[in-house]
Design a protein around this motif. Structure first.
Motif, PDB file in Angstrom:
ATOM      1  N   PHE A  87      -6.586  -1.158  39.287  1.00  0.00           N
ATOM      2  CA  PHE A  87      -6.290  -2.249  40.230  1.00  0.00           C
ATOM      3  C   PHE A  87      -7.517  -3.090  40.586  1.00  0.00           C
ATOM      4  O   PHE A  87      -7.476  -3.874  41.527  1.00  0.00           O
ATOM      5  N   LYS A 121      -9.693  -5.432  35.975  1.00  0.00           N
ATOM      6  CA  LYS A 121     -10.312  -5.367  34.637  1.00  0.00           C
ATOM      7  C   LYS A 121      -9.486  -6.140  33.616  1.00  0.00           C
ATOM      8  O   LYS A 121     -10.019  -6.929  32.841  1.00  0.00           O
ATOM      9  N   SER A 140      -1.468  -7.408  33.135  1.00  0.00           N
ATOM     10  CA  SER A 140      -2.246  -6.946  34.294  1.00  0.00           C
ATOM     11  C   SER A 140      -1.282  -6.588  35.428  1.00  0.00           C
ATOM     12  O   SER A 140      -0.103  -6.944  35.393  1.00  0.00           O
ATOM     13  N   HIS A 141      -1.800  -5.905  36.447  1.00  0.00           N
ATOM     14  CA  HIS A 141      -0.956  -5.567  37.600  1.00  0.00           C
ATOM     15  C   HIS A 141      -0.504  -6.818  38.341  1.00  0.00           C
ATOM     16  O   HIS A 141       0.440  -6.770  39.120  1.00  0.00           O
ATOM     17  N   ILE A 189      -9.701  -2.755  46.271  1.00  0.00           N
ATOM     18  CA  ILE A 189      -9.777  -2.610  47.729  1.00  0.00           C
ATOM     19  C   ILE A 189      -9.126  -1.280  48.087  1.00  0.00           C
ATOM     20  O   ILE A 189      -8.010  -0.991  47.630  1.00  0.00           O
TER      21      ILE A 189
HETATM   22  P1  ADP Z   1      -6.988  -3.127  36.287  1.00  0.00           P
HETATM   23  O1  ADP Z   1      -6.919  -3.607  34.859  1.00  0.00           O
HETATM   24  O2  ADP Z   1      -8.405  -2.913  36.762  1.00  0.00           O
HETATM   25  O3  ADP Z   1      -6.097  -1.941  36.582  1.00  0.00           O
HETATM   26  P2  ADP Z   1      -5.440  -5.486  36.838  1.00  0.00           P
HETATM   27  O4  ADP Z   1      -6.211  -6.645  36.300  1.00  0.00           O
HETATM   28  O5  ADP Z   1      -4.301  -4.959  36.009  1.00  0.00           O
HETATM   29  O6  ADP Z   1      -6.463  -4.312  37.224  1.00  0.00           O
HETATM   30  O7  ADP Z   1      -4.811  -5.841  38.260  1.00  0.00           O
HETATM   31  C1  ADP Z   1      -5.547  -6.387  39.331  1.00  0.00           C
HETATM   32  C2  ADP Z   1      -4.544  -6.809  40.376  1.00  0.00           C
HETATM   33  O8  ADP Z   1      -3.982  -5.643  40.984  1.00  0.00           O
HETATM   34  C3  ADP Z   1      -5.082  -7.555  41.568  1.00  0.00           C
HETATM   35  O9  ADP Z   1      -5.260  -8.929  41.311  1.00  0.00           O
HETATM   36  C4  ADP Z   1      -3.989  -7.351  42.600  1.00  0.00           C
HETATM   37  O10 ADP Z   1      -2.929  -8.276  42.386  1.00  0.00           O
HETATM   38  C5  ADP Z   1      -3.437  -5.982  42.244  1.00  0.00           C
HETATM   39  N1  ADP Z   1      -3.787  -4.889  43.167  1.00  0.00           N
HETATM   40  C6  ADP Z   1      -2.962  -3.840  43.474  1.00  0.00           C
HETATM   41  N2  ADP Z   1      -3.579  -2.958  44.290  1.00  0.00           N
HETATM   42  C7  ADP Z   1      -4.824  -3.444  44.542  1.00  0.00           C
HETATM   43  C8  ADP Z   1      -5.936  -2.981  45.319  1.00  0.00           C
HETATM   44  N3  ADP Z   1      -5.880  -1.844  46.009  1.00  0.00           N
HETATM   45  N4  ADP Z   1      -7.062  -3.734  45.312  1.00  0.00           N
HETATM   46  C9  ADP Z   1      -7.099  -4.882  44.625  1.00  0.00           C
HETATM   47  N5  ADP Z   1      -6.098  -5.374  43.877  1.00  0.00           N
HETATM   48  C10 ADP Z   1      -4.954  -4.670  43.830  1.00  0.00           C
END
Ligand code: ADP
Ligand code: ZN
Length: 201
Positions: free
Chosen positions: A20, A23, A59-60, A146
């Motif tokens: 989250f 990345k 991505s999320h 966060i």
């Molecule tokens: P990663 O690849 O690091 O898992 P993603 O790029 O898939 O991350 O997703 C990032 C997104 O996740 C953020 O922009 C936000 O919308 C969402 N998100 C969900 N939980 C959190 C958190 N605890 N802190 C920050 N972003 C979060």
């Protein structure tokens, strides 16, 4: 000395951090910019479960980019088009140990290699092959999420569903981002007594 006398130079960029932390978003952003500049881009994603493997990185925050599914790091080299200038690799922690030598070969061929992945597992222990990539890289970005408990910068991935497996595929229902103060690695382990687990969450 004349630049490019030896041909274009490749390099390695690593984007690491907890789940989250953005990345995949950052990887997609860098790849899109390269595509807009008409550079030749190839994107790869490891397949963990064939049944749910769409040919894209999502991505999320629901940003997405098409990606080729691979089962092993070596396949990235086999599928490499010699004309490719930029290579995107997501979920580096899911690959086998060969990922570091594959990334090194690609950079030595003159390609810009952008790799994203978790640096720490659910116990807070480094993924060794990602650590190796960090040492190889010309540039490292450590992204933070966060903390879902207190709002501080989060560098750890808290597993909410107990399992002894190092890899358990899951999203927001199975994991959340936590800071080092709120991170409770024992919560993700099965041997924690039930009453303590109940008390902890
Ligand atoms: P990663 O690849 O690091 O898992 P993603 O790029 O898939 O991350 O997703 C990032 C997104 O996740 C953020 O922009 C936000 O919308 C969402 N998100 C969900 N939980 C959190 C958190 N605890 N802190 C920050 N972003 C979060
Ligand atoms: Zn916290």
């Amino acid at each position: 000395m004349t630049p490019f006398l030896r041909g274009p130079m490749g390099w390695v960029e690593v984007i690491c951090g907890p789940m989250f932390s953005g990345k995949s978003e950052e990887l997609i952003r860098r790849l899109r910019r390269a595509q807009i500049a008409r550079q030749r881009v190839q994107v790869f994603k490891p397949v963990i479960d064939d049944r749910y493997s769409r040919e894209e990185i999502v991505s999320h925050s629901e940003q997405r980019i098409p990606a080729r599914n691979v089962h092993a790091a070596r396949e990235i080299l086999e599928l490499m088009d010699p004309r490719t200038q930029v290579v995107g690799i997501d979920e580096a922690h899911f690959y086998d140990d060969e990922i570091s030598s594959v990334v090194e070969s690609l950079a030595n061929m003159g390609k810009r290699v952008i790799v994203a992945g978790l640096d720490l597992d659910y116990l807070g222990q480094p993924f060794d092959h990602v650590t190796r990539l960090l040492a190889q890289a010309e540039e490292i970005t450590k992204s933070l999420a966060i903390c879902m408990r207190c709002g501080n910068p989060a560098s750890r991935t808290q597993r909410l569903v107990p399992s002894e497996e190092r890899i358990v595929v899951g999203g927001a229902s199975a994991y959340e981002a936590r800071c080092r103060q709120c991170f409770e690695p024992r919560l993700g382990q099965v041997e924690l007594p039930l009453e303590e687990r109940r008390a902890g969450t």
